[in-house]
Design a protein around this motif. Structure first.
Motif, short mmCIF file in Angstrom:
data_model
loop_
_atom_site.label_atom_id
_atom_site.label_comp_id
_atom_site.label_asym_id
_atom_site.label_seq_id
_atom_site.Cartn_x
_atom_site.Cartn_y
_atom_site.Cartn_z
N PRO A 440 0.82 -1.22 0.00
CA PRO A 440 0.00 0.00 0.00
C PRO A 440 0.85 1.26 0.00
N ALA A 441 0.21 2.38 -0.35
CA ALA A 441 0.93 3.65 -0.47
C ALA A 441 1.61 4.05 0.83
N ASP A 442 0.97 3.80 1.96
CA ASP A 442 1.56 4.19 3.25
C ASP A 442 2.87 3.47 3.53
N PHE A 443 3.06 2.31 2.94
CA PHE A 443 4.31 1.58 3.15
C PHE A 443 5.48 2.34 2.54
N TYR A 444 5.25 2.98 1.39
CA TYR A 444 6.32 3.69 0.69
C TYR A 444 6.45 5.13 1.18
N GLY A 445 5.32 5.80 1.38
CA GLY A 445 5.37 7.18 1.83
C GLY A 445 6.08 8.09 0.84
N LEU A 446 6.76 9.10 1.36
CA LEU A 446 7.45 10.07 0.52
C LEU A 446 8.67 9.49 -0.19
N SER A 447 9.13 8.32 0.26
CA SER A 447 10.30 7.72 -0.39
C SER A 447 9.99 7.24 -1.81
N LEU A 448 8.71 7.22 -2.18
CA LEU A 448 8.33 6.84 -3.55
C LEU A 448 9.12 7.61 -4.59
N ILE A 449 9.28 8.92 -4.36
CA ILE A 449 9.87 9.78 -5.38
C ILE A 449 11.38 9.61 -5.48
N LEU A 450 11.99 8.99 -4.47
CA LEU A 450 13.45 8.81 -4.49
C LEU A 450 13.85 7.36 -4.72
N GLY A 451 12.90 6.56 -5.19
CA GLY A 451 13.23 5.17 -5.51
C GLY A 451 12.97 4.20 -4.39
N GLY A 452 12.19 4.61 -3.40
CA GLY A 452 11.88 3.70 -2.29
C GLY A 452 10.75 2.76 -2.61
N CYS A 453 10.72 2.23 -3.80
CA CYS A 453 9.69 1.29 -4.24
C CYS A 453 10.32 0.36 -5.27
N GLU A 454 9.52 -0.58 -5.77
CA GLU A 454 10.05 -1.53 -6.74
C GLU A 454 9.37 -1.31 -8.10
N VAL A 455 10.20 -1.14 -9.13
CA VAL A 455 9.73 -0.90 -10.49
C VAL A 455 10.60 -1.69 -11.44
N ASN A 456 10.01 -2.24 -12.50
CA ASN A 456 10.85 -2.92 -13.49
C ASN A 456 11.00 -2.06 -14.74
N MET A 457 12.04 -2.31 -15.50
CA MET A 457 12.34 -1.51 -16.67
C MET A 457 11.23 -1.59 -17.71
N TRP A 458 10.60 -2.73 -17.83
CA TRP A 458 9.53 -2.92 -18.82
C TRP A 458 8.41 -1.91 -18.59
N ASP A 459 7.96 -1.80 -17.34
CA ASP A 459 6.88 -0.86 -17.02
C ASP A 459 7.35 0.58 -17.18
N LEU A 460 8.54 0.89 -16.66
CA LEU A 460 9.03 2.26 -16.67
C LEU A 460 9.19 2.78 -18.09
N ALA A 461 9.81 1.99 -18.95
CA ALA A 461 9.99 2.41 -20.35
C ALA A 461 8.63 2.55 -21.03
N GLY A 462 7.69 1.69 -20.67
CA GLY A 462 6.35 1.77 -21.24
C GLY A 462 5.64 3.07 -20.89
N VAL A 463 5.82 3.55 -19.65
CA VAL A 463 5.22 4.82 -19.23
C VAL A 463 5.82 5.98 -20.03
#
Length: 798
Positions: A440-463
């Protein structure tokens, strides 16, 4: 006479019964004939095979039963058709599945020699034998093959039967089928084989265990040359072609198959049941580009390994279609297990570093929360114990939002996310195509914007590709974002496209345009900012990212036609000094762009925009006190953005050198002037980098500040801060540095802790103290009586 009639009647009855029996038996035989054909003729497992967009083999894996058996291919090369029909069954296109002439000739020859010397099996009968896996050649098996051959002829065309044979005939060793044989023995597709090569393959199924490229080569050579002569006599080739084909050498041993996209093959093996029933696909990969990108990554990996960085991957997408043009999930080195090169990093979830910042910037522009160059605070910040820091550990005081993006400043990004709310941003990421946020969003908090989450290249390049697609289509869609443009990428033709949420329509093309404009202004590595002086250098909107602990280095760039993403790091998560996106991944990204055609920059949106009066100094929407105003092209919701908070009217005396107010100066003697006024903490850092910044004039003697402008500010600690003070090397408890700033250069500040006076400071307002564990109140009072207090807590453990 009656006896005669009775006899005739009985005979008719008997005949009728016999006829009925014959008819019933005939019907039963007919039904058996019809149902004897299995629903699936061949059930053996096949190899996974992927081809590039031109049909060239990229990769293949051996079938689960240990055979190189490519899937059924309905297209049989004409050369193979001519060769196999001439060699095995010259009346194939005329008989009904069995060749009576061949059977008669074979029977006569065998009677003369009292043993089998000639066979009469047609290609259709061989298909029946291969389908039934009849390894023993006896009378009953021949009968079954004959009947099944007749049935096959009623269900399949001659072309289809030939394709079934070509796909399932044995070609020696563990090679089954023409396509696999062409690659294993000659290293290219069957369509590209010469007459000599095709003739060699055509004679192999006749006795694959006795004759193959590694066994009885002279017999194989003789068979091939005999077939070439038959082809000449049949008018399929000229005498010159036959003689030249005989000069061609035989293959020596099976060749390794191409391994140009092992991780894409691995991906398809995991996903094929959802996409296709075949184990063979034609991908969207550009084979030439795939090899060139692989070479680039191999060269860079050799350099990176000197620093203990073992893995690198890259992805190239076509913006318009979302097709994958190059997919290098890792540099595949199966002989070195320690490198973990089998891991497909493109599909792996990793920390994205700062690569999500452009998405936040675009979202905030789109809803009018900020303007492209509105000033954002860049000062020491603490939010509920979280203290973000810029990469260079410095502070700008205030920085335009677009420049904060291009410089990838962390503190402005965190403060923007705090303003936008991380819960909203979490939803934006999911709506635009990020599928890997499992918590959930509360798990990541403000660290979302500095890479405190998990993302794969496939999704990121797609965006990024979706953003570019929306901008490319702005004229066609009259400035409205079509949710259809937000979709995942694909890697093979016919793959179902997954579209993003309809809510992404809130991100308009003009906001995306400003986002890309900010991203293309970054200085490129190794080019000292001179790239813009060369006409041949194309504009690229690009962003780098570095994860916490130097575990991931990212670079992703976009043009109107392409998206290129590069990741560098270790798949086991080990961090390394110097593993920074701009130093490790960005150079490779630009090298890949140099392999692609130059394209023009994005067209400035012609729909859905606004013109707004903008304060030149602050980038905010101009208020009535802003002195220098520009009427600028802006995103459509710019009219909703906040008014400039930093320009205010101040009163000066007649000389213009001192501030005054109505309590100490006659209104007639006052000069009313607009002034750019930053809060004290922002001003403290801003004026160090912007020497043209004019601080407020001092008050005229006898005037006391009373117009509500904040004179003093505590920079650290923040409100409600919890401070952990570690031990020094000598074992003693360390001290905490408290910082403040004052508008008046020579102001004196008196410091008190819990109502106990500590010290006073002038000019540089910093003190180092060691409060006891527990809650405290720090109080600052200046020589004019202005005072501020702040609560904080000292804790013994983190």
């Amino acid at each position: 006479m009656n006896k005669i009639f009775l006899h005739i009647k009985n005979n008719i009855k008997a005949t009728t019964v016999k006829t009925r029996i014959v008819i019933v038996l005939g019907l039963i035989a007919g039904v058996l004939f019809l149902i004897m054909l299995p629903k699936q003729l061949f059930t053996a497992p096949t190899s996974f095979v992927i081809e590039d967009a031109e049909g060239n083999l990229l990769n293949a894996s051996i079938a689960s039963d240990g055979q190189w058996r490519f899937p059924y291919n309905k297209n049989v090369p004409q050369k193979f058709s001519d060769c196999i029909v001439t060699f095995e069954d010259k009346r194939f296109f005329y008989h009904p599945g069995i060749d009576i002439i061949a059977i008669t000739r074979s029977a006569w020859a065998n009677l003369q020699h009292s043993h089998t010397t000639q066979g009469a099996s047609t290609i259709t009968m061989q298909v029946a034998r291969l389908a039934g896996k009849n390894r023993h050649r006896n009378f009953w098996n021949k009968v079954k093959e004959t009947v099944l051959a007749l049935r096959l002829e009623t269900a399949y065309s001659k072309k289809e039967l030939l394709a079934l044979y070509a796909a399932n005939a044995p070609f020696g060793s563990n090679v089954v089928g023409l396509d696999a044989a062409a690659w294993r023995y000659y290293g290219r597709s069957a369509e590209k084989l010469s007459w000599g090569e095709m003739a060699t393959l055509a004679v192999l199924p006749n006795a694959p265990s006795l004759v193959n490229p590694g066994k009885n080569r002279q017999i194989l050579l003789a068979k091939r040359n005999l077939l070439l002569d038959k082809l000449f006599r049949a008018g399929k080739i000229s005498r010159q072609s036959a003689d030249l084909a005989k000069l061609e050498s035989l293959p020596v041993k099976p060749l390794p198959l191409p391994q140009d996209a092992p991780h894409l093959l691995q991906r398809y093996k995991k996903e094929y049941s959802r996409h296709s029933s075949s184990t063979k696909i034609k991908t969207t990969i550009n084979g030439t580009l795939q090899k060139a990108v692989t070479r680039l990554l191999q060269q860079q990996q050799q350099i990176l390994r000197g620093n203990g960085i073992n893995n690198i991957c890259a992805l190239v997408l076509d913006v318009e279609s979302g097709n994958t043009m190059a997919y290098v999930g890792n540099i595949y080195q199966p002989s070195n297990k320690e490198l973990e090169s089998d891991v497909d990093v493109i599909a792996a979830s990793r920390s994205p570093g700062s690569t999500l910042k452009p998405i936040l910037y675009a979202a905030m522009l789109s809803d009018g929360s900020i303007l492209p160059n509105a000033l954002v605070p860049d000062i020491p910040t603490e939010i509920a114990g979280y203290i973000p820091q810029n990469f260079d550990l410095g502070f700008d005081g205030a920085v335009p939002a677009g420049r904060a993006l291009s410089r990838s400043l962390n503190i402005p990004a965190v403060r923007l996310l705090q303003q936008y709310k991380y819960q909203r941003f979490y939803e934006v990421l999911q709506q635009t195509g990020i599928t890997t946020l499992k918590k959930p969003a509360d798990f990541y908090g403000l660290s979302l914007i500095l890479g405190g989450c998990e993302v794969n290249m496939w999704d990121l390049a797609g965006v990024y590709a979706s953003f570019a697609r929306v901008l490319n289509h702005q004229a066609k869609n009259k400035g409205v974002t079509d949710p259809i443009d937000f979709h995942a990428s694909r890697y093979f033709t016919g793959q179902e496209i997954k579209h993003a949420s309809t809510n992404v329509a809130t991100i308009d093309p003009t906001s995306i345009y400003f986002t890309f404009q900010a991203m293309q202004e970054v200085m490129r590595p190794g080019e000292e900012g001179l790239w813009q002086q060369f006409n041949s250098s194309q504009k690229i909107a690009w962003k780098t990212g570095t994860s916490f602990g130097f575990r991931d280095g990212w670079a992703i760039g976009v043009t109107p036609q392409y998206v290129v993403a590069v990741w560098v790091g270790n798949t086991d998560g080990e961090g390394r000094p110097g593993l920074i996106g701009i130093n490790t991944a960005a150079p490779v990204m630009f090298d890949i762009f140099r392999l692609l055609p130059n394209v023009k920059w994005f067209t400035k949106p012609s729909y859905n925009y606004s013109y707004v009066e903008i304060c030149r100094q602050t980038g905010f929407r101009a208020n009535v006190d802003c002195r220098d105003v520009d009427y600028l092209f802006m995103p459509p919701n710019a009219i909703k953005s906040p008014l400039c908070p930093y320009h205010k009217i101040i009163q000066l005396d007649a000389t213009g050198n001192f501030r005054v107010h109505e309590n100490c100066e006659m209104p007639a003697n006052m000069i009313h002037q607009s002034w750019f006024i930053l809060p004290p903490s922002m001003e403290y850092y801003y004026k160090q980098r912007n020497h043209d910044y004019k601080t407020l004039p001092a008050f005229k003697t006898g005037c006391v500040a009373d117009e509500g402008i904040k004179q003093m500010e505590l920079i650290y600690p923040g409100p409600g801060a919890k401070i952990y003070v570690p031990l020094e090397i000598n074992g003693e408890k360390g001290r905490t540095v408290f910082s403040a700033t004052h508008r008046e250069q020579h102001a004196k500040i008196f410091w008190s802790l819990d109502n106990n006076f500590i010290t006073s400071t002038e000019t540089r307002h910093q003190i180092a103290i060691s409060p006891a564990a527990g809650k405290h109140v720090i109080t600052l009072t200046d020589n004019n009586g202005n005072s501020i207090s702040r609560n904080f807590e000292i804790i013994d453990k983190e």
